[in-house]
Each structure stands twice: as structure tokens, then as C-alpha cells.
Design an enzyme around this catalytic site. Structure first.
Site, mmCIF file in Angstrom:
data_model
loop_
_atom_site.group_PDB
_atom_site.id
_atom_site.type_symbol
_atom_site.label_atom_id
_atom_site.label_comp_id
_atom_site.label_asym_id
_atom_site.label_seq_id
_atom_site.Cartn_x
_atom_site.Cartn_y
_atom_site.Cartn_z
ATOM 1 N N GLU A 331 -63.756 -1.822 2.223
ATOM 2 C CA GLU A 331 -64.661 -0.599 3.266
ATOM 3 C C GLU A 331 -63.701 -0.850 5.019
ATOM 4 O O GLU A 331 -63.767 -2.294 5.426
ATOM 5 C CB GLU A 331 -66.164 -1.728 3.368
ATOM 6 C CG GLU A 331 -66.761 -1.810 2.310
ATOM 7 C CD GLU A 331 -68.061 -2.637 2.602
ATOM 8 O OE1 GLU A 331 -68.807 -2.230 2.156
ATOM 9 O OE2 GLU A 331 -67.832 -3.546 2.338
ATOM 10 N N CYS A 332 -64.085 -0.106 5.432
ATOM 11 C CA CYS A 332 -63.101 0.547 6.971
ATOM 12 C C CYS A 332 -61.872 -0.267 6.868
ATOM 13 O O CYS A 332 -61.298 -0.176 6.579
ATOM 14 C CB CYS A 332 -64.683 -0.238 7.636
ATOM 15 S SG CYS A 332 -64.243 0.776 9.303
ATOM 16 N N GLY A 333 -62.115 -0.633 7.347
ATOM 17 C CA GLY A 333 -60.745 -1.918 7.702
ATOM 18 C C GLY A 333 -60.153 -2.832 6.320
ATOM 19 O O GLY A 333 -58.894 -2.503 6.852
ATOM 20 N N GLY A 429 -63.056 3.524 1.455
ATOM 21 C CA GLY A 429 -63.023 4.697 2.425
ATOM 22 C C GLY A 429 -64.154 3.535 3.597
ATOM 23 O O GLY A 429 -64.045 2.249 3.445
#
Length: 456
Positions: A331-333, A429
Site C-alpha cells: 500500500e502507498c509507500g 497500489g
């Protein structure tokens, strides 16, 4: 239907910047100093405050979010995570009535208070005000008949005029004034310490919290606050059915670069049969042994790009594991870290794991910010085609390859977009997801890891 007795209070404010976090941290530390077993919660999706409460105060702290979860789930999580607590303190979000898309009560502090039947205390920022404070309090109390606002605390007010304003409020309005906090510039936790640093990196934090707690004990009536908390009715909840299968080992990246996780997500994975094995992409040279899955959360990889790039053995170990079919959620980072390249604010490129083709780059603004309802358009690690998840995005970096596995729709807005790179073994993502928005996603993740174990 089960019930639980839990004294609890929600501490909100008319708006962001009212000093809510500073006052809440002072109250939490003061209650701990009184010998009470305290648990804290944060209204909304924010990772920072729960992480701060845990690192700085040693408290178990979780999120309660009425966009991610329905009322029944919220009451279950509130009861489940309170264990043997004497008192639960819930920190509000934004302005008390501010909810979805800036035009709804939904998922606001008020929504959480009424859904959990929790009495509320408002922190009123008094800087530059006197009698007008009454109008502000009256408006918040009377906007909705079930506001649940039972008391106020006056923040950033001079001790010299506090008693006069307190008397005026209590003579005019049917509400208690629990006390005040003077302006203590060196102890503000609103922006100086909450942001792109963790609590561990604030050198004088212990001194700040001691100072705040001492001031709270002197100028806020904690006994009255506890009394109000004890007026909360029993929590009614239904415990979901969760079947734990054969144990699997899931490696979870956790260090200064990757620290954004909903503890309820990790707990749910454990309840379905996952053994959580923490590792550091910054410090460790290789992954833990015998893993059947990987989970990379969000955090601050952009602050540690040089260190992440230099750890070649870890990057290669991760890339080999993913190439071999190890199920992975990022996720993200964590998604950024799996890219071929991440660029810093100046455009300097750093080589990362390389599983995701393309580069992550600084966008100089918040990108696709906010809550989203996600519908899977392709079967992936977390969802079969057509399944839904609730999530949110909060990031200043974007990608040349954000994916098209899910359709993301902002609530109460027309904005929508494609996101997430996914397949049977992958969810990667920018959106952060909350498993309790659809617990089948967590079960699916663990089941696919279990299939991996069987194949090996």
C-alpha cells in the site's frame, strides 16, 4: 447480541487547529498518571495520531471510521479493543460535524458519538475571543438535538479571565466547563511534532507530555470528565464469525520508512491464521525465513531513499520472492518501494525493488486525496472480480504505472479513477484499505498464502 460496559468520552473541536491533539495528549498522560487503564481511539482514517499515542504514551490506539465500517462493526471494534480498560478516550477528527466530502455528517466526530452513544467534550480555541465563545458553544450544542456534547474545555485562554468566562458560560448555557489550558507554545503537538516524523524522533517528547499532564491536572477537572464518561450506556455489538485455519507466516515491513498499518488489519490477519513476522527493509539484509506472504504498508520511504537503495540484498531477496509467486500486499509507500525507481523532490532517481515497472515521482500536491469505494474489475490477492473494499488515498507521490485492477469512486463526488496493480498473488497500489470493510479480503489474503505453503 453481546454488551459491554465501557466508560468513554469523545473529545472533539469546532475545527482543525483548535489544539485538540495537544489537549488530548495531556489528558491521556494525566489519566495514566492517575493509575487508570486507558485505551485510546482516533475518529477517521489517520495513522499518525494512533501511532503517536502508542509510541509516545504507550497506549493501545485504534481507528474508528464510519466510512470504512458500519455502525455494528464500529461498536464491535470499540468493545473488542477496550479489553479491561477503565476508560476509553476517542479523539475526534476535523470539525465536530465535518463528514464525507465536506457536505455530510457521515463519518464525522458527531456521527461516531451518536453511533456509539458516547458523550462528547468540545475543545474551544479561545484565542482572540471572549463573550463570542458562548455563541460558538451554543451553535454546536443546538445544531442537532442529539449532539451528545456534555461539556467544554477552554483552550489557549488566560487564567486571569477563565473564571469569568466559565461563570458566564455556565450561567447562560446548560453545559459544564471542565477547565482550561493556557497557551504553552513549547508544548504544541499540532503541527510541530505530528507530520513527517515519528514520536520516537522528537527528542524532548517526554518532557512535553509531563508538562502537559501537570497542567491538565491543575486546570482541568479530571474527576468530572471521568464522571461524564461513566454516563455512557452499554455498547451493544455482534461478534463476527472468523475461522482460523492452518498457520501461515506473513512478513510485515515495519521500520521508520514503513510504519502505517491499521492494527485491526494485522489483528484480523492473525485471527484468520497469520503469524506476523516483522522485518526492516532499511536495516535487515534479507527477509525472515519460511514466509508464505508479504505485506508492505505505507509510511515515509521518500525520506529514506538512499538507505533503501543501498540495501541491495534485501531488495533482491524481495524481488526473488515475488518472482517465485509469494503473495504480496503493498500500500502507498510500500507500493512505491516495489517500483523500479522512486524520484525524490529534486528529481534524483533511486533504484528500488523493481517488481513494478515504472517510476514513482513527486507530484508537488496531494494526489487523488480522500476516501474511496473500490470495486475489483479483475480478480486479485484481496478480491474476486466484483467485490468491494473501502479505502483512502493520501500521498504526494504519483506513479507512471498506478494500475487498473480496481475502479475507485469518491463518495458523494463524481470523481473516479482506476488504481492498483493486481493478480492472484498481488495487491499493489496507492490506496490504503481497511479489512473490516470486507473481512473476506483478509480471509482471502491468508487463504492464498496458505495455498502457497501447500505448493512449497
Amino acid at each position: 447480541m453481546e454488551t459491554k460496559i465501557l466508560p468513554r468520552i469523545l473529545i472533539g473541536a469546532p475545527g482543525s487547529g483548535s489544539g485538540k491533539t495537544t489537549v488530548v495528549c495531556g489528558i491521556l498522560q494525566a489519566l495514566i498518571n492517575k493509575g487508570l487503564n486507558i485505551v485510546s481511539f482516533k475518529c477517521g482514517p489517520d495513522y499518525i495520531d494512533p501511532m503517536f499515542h502508542k509510541e509516545a504514551l504507550g497506549l493501545e490506539s485504534r481507528n474508528l471510521d464510519l466510512f470504512f465500517n458500519d455502525k455494528e462493526t464500529i461498536n464491535y471494534l470499540l468493545a473488542k479493543n477496550s479489553k479491561e480498560a477503565d476508560l476509553a478516550v476517542i479523539e475526534g477528527v476535523m470539525g465536530y460535524y465535518d463528514g464525507l466530502a465536506g457536505k455530510s455528517y457521515e463519518a464525522s466526530s458527531y456521527d461516531l458519538a451518536r453511533s456509539t452513544k458516547t458523550p462528547s467534550v468540545l475543545i474551544i480555541d479561545c484565542k482572540g475571543k471572549s463573550v463570542s465563545i458562548l455563541a460558538e458553544i451554543k451553535g454546536f450544542m443546538e445544531l442537532e438535538s442529539d449532539s451528545n456534547i456534555k461539556a467544554v474545555i477552554l483552550n489557549r485562554i488566560s487564567p486571569m479571565i477563565f473564571e469569568e468566562i466559565k461563570k458566564l458560560i455556565e450561567e447562560t448555557l446548560p453545559i459544564e466547563v471542565l477547565g482550561f489550558m493556557p497557551m504553552i507554545k513549547e508544548c504544541s503537538l499540532e503541527s510541530r511534532h505530528l507530520g513527517l516524523v515519528t514520536a520516537q524522533e522528537v527528542g524532548n517528547l517526554e518532557t512535553i507530555l509531563d508538562t502537559l499532564a501537570k497542567q491538565v491536572s491543575e486546570s482541568i477537572d479530571l474527576d468530572k470528565l471521568i464522571r461524564i464518561a461513566k454516563t455512557a450506556s452499554k455498547i451493544e455489538f455482534i461478534k463476527p464469525t472468523i475461522a482460523c485455519g492452518e498457520r501461515v507466516r506473513i512478513g510485515v515491513a515495519k521500520d521508520k520508512a514503513f510504519c502505517f498499518y491499521y492494527q485491526d488489519n494485522l489483528d484480523l490477519l492473525s485471527e484468520f491464521g497469520a503469524e506476523i513476522c516483522y522485518f526492516s527493509p532499511l536495516e535487515d539484509k534479507k527477509l525472515p525465513e519460511n514466509l508464505q506472504g508479504l505485506y508492505f504498508g505505507g509510511g515515509y520511504p521518500e525520506l529514506y531513499l538512499k538507505e533503501l537503495e543501498k540495501n541491495d540484498s534485501m531488495k533482491q531477496n524481495i524481488k526473488d520472492a515475488l518472482s517465485a509467486g509469494t503473495p504480496c500486499m503493498a500500500e502507498c509507500g510500500g507500493f512505491m518501494y516495489l517500483h523500479e525507481v522512486v524520484k525524490d523532490k529534486l528529481g534524483h532517481a533511486y533504484k528500488m525493488v523493481g517488481t513494478i515497472e515504472g517510476e514513482s515521482f513527486y507530484a508537488d500536491k496531494l494526489v487523488r486525496f480522500g476516501y474511496i469505494d473500490m470495486e475489483a474489475e479483475k480478480t486479485n490477492l484481496l478480491c474476486e472480480e466484483g467485490m468491494h473494499l473501502k479505502g483512502h488515498e493520501f500521498h504526494y507521490w504519483d506513479s507512471t504505472n498506478s494500475g487498473d485492477c480496481f475502479h475507485a469512486q469518491k463518495p458523494l463526488r463524481k470523481m473516479n479513477w482506476k488504481c492498483v496493480i493486481g493478480n492472484e498473488n498481488l495487491y499493489a497500489g496507492y490506496p490504503h484499505v481497511h479489512f473490516y470493510s470486507n473481512i473476506k479480503s483478509a480471509e482471502r489474503f491468508v487463504d492464498i498464502c496458505r495455498k502457497r505453503k501447500t505448493k512449497i
